[in-house]
Design an enzyme around this catalytic site. Structure first.
Site, mmCIF file in Angstrom:
data_model
loop_
_atom_site.group_PDB
_atom_site.id
_atom_site.type_symbol
_atom_site.label_atom_id
_atom_site.label_comp_id
_atom_site.label_asym_id
_atom_site.label_seq_id
_atom_site.Cartn_x
_atom_site.Cartn_y
_atom_site.Cartn_z
ATOM 1 N N LYS A 10 0.844 -1.209 0.000
ATOM 2 C CA LYS A 10 0.000 0.000 0.000
ATOM 3 C C LYS A 10 0.870 1.247 0.000
ATOM 4 C CE LYS A 10 0.684 1.135 4.619
ATOM 5 N NZ LYS A 10 1.539 2.243 5.075
ATOM 6 N N ASP A 134 -2.277 -1.565 10.293
ATOM 7 C CA ASP A 134 -2.475 -1.522 8.832
ATOM 8 C C ASP A 134 -3.185 -2.764 8.294
ATOM 9 O OD1 ASP A 134 -1.249 0.921 8.553
ATOM 10 O OD2 ASP A 134 0.706 0.095 7.989
#
Ligand code: C5P
Length: 305
Positions: A10, A134
């Site tokens: 990401k 995350d």
């Protein structure tokens, strides 16, 4: 049965840290985006009365999140199987690219699908949150708004398939140290009061403009850049080099140390990536939530969340 499942990296397109909370975590506003850079993660799965869990990894990772995630989901769903995980790391570690978190989330999506057991969204998100800040994002993918610890997520509209170059020079930044370096005092009041936190207004403008204006016209920001660039000036020069090569904007992701630049075409991104030492720069593209769901359906017959 053996399947290869997605485990993508990401970027944080924007990341603001409001302050330190009473639980020790920091209150965030961030925009997550999945990209095409990914690890190679293969799972062998066989129902068995003698369950076992084994990991072959291309590098030794202490306290590997992938195993913890697999153990948790197997226990929670009472899955009895022999599971063999093979992990070939391509996502640099300690880079702010969420590689370990992504591997963990892949277990939470893949194992219930392979065992043909339902896993309610709320439970999957709660379990992901216990694994790391995350991890929940990778259950969803695409473009998402993360608030609180970064674990409270809301989907944002898919962005175009932007091209990007991600540069990782091998510097390892500890997330906990990066947060400490911000030197924030505890916040207890008026968390969502824009007069006290002008950055909430700026962030809101970015979130609203994300789909209406090209990324180079937005004031994207990462609050970790200041302290991390101060300790590692070479990262600031990498960001400048990306800009010289045509990136608009260039930013650090997460708490670093990877730096990325957005390019207008995949050709430009490839040309720019070639200007960095071999193996340190990756030309990638954004992966939308729709594509992410499709990758998951192709791998295990079920979409991501
Ligand atoms: O949740 P995760 O294990 O990824 O977080 C690693 C460390 O980063 C935490 O122990 C904490 O020090 C810091 N952190 C934080 N605020 C967040 C996320 C992480 O202070 N929102």
């Amino acid at each position: 049965m053996q399947v290869t499942v997605p485990s993508l990296a990401k970027l944080n397109l924007d990341l603001r840290v409001l302050g330190k909370r009473s639980d020790g975590y920091h209150e965030l506003r961030t925009i997550f985006q999945t990209i095409s850079l990914g690890d190679r993660l293969t799972i062998g799965f066989e129902s068995s009365k003698n369950p076992s869990l084994h990991l072959d990894s291309s590098i030794d990772i202490p306290d590997n999140l992938v195993l913890r995630a697999a153990e948790l989901v197997v226990e929670k769903l009472k899955i009895r199987a022999r599971i063999r995980i093979s992990l070939k790391k391509k996502i640099p570690m300690g880079a702010g690219l969420g590689g370990g978190s992504s591997n963990a989330a892949s277990m939470l999506l893949a194992i219930p699908a392979l065992a043909d057991k339902p896993f309610p969204i709320a439970e999957a998100l709660a379990m992901a949150t216990t694994l790391g800040s995350d991890v929940p994002f990778f259950l969803l993918g695409g473009t998402a708004l993360g608030i609180g610890r970064g674990t409270e997520l809301y989907p944002l509209s898919d962005l175009p398939r932007y091209s990007a170059v991600v540069v990782h020079s091998g510097i390892h930044v500890s997330t906990a140290e990066a947060y400490r370096a911000l030197g924030y005092e505890s916040i207890t009041n008026a968390l969502t009061s824009p007069p006290e936190f002008p950055m909430l207004g700026e962030f809101q403008t970015v979130a609203w403009s994300l789909n209406r204006s090209p990324l180079d016209q937005l004031s994207l920001k990462n609050d970790f850049e200041e302290p991390v660039f101060a300790s590692h000036p070479q990262l600031a020069s990498t960001a400048r080099k990306l800009r010289r090569l045509g990136a608009r904007p260039s930013l650090m992701t997460g708490s670093g140390s990877a730096v990325f630049g957005i390019f207008t075409s995949s050709q430009e991104a490839s040309v720019a990536a070639a200007q960095f030492p071999p193996g340190t720069a990756h030309a990638v593209h954004f992966v939308s939530r729709k594509q992410y769901a499709k990758l998951w359906t192709r791998a295990v017959g079920r979409p991501s969340l």
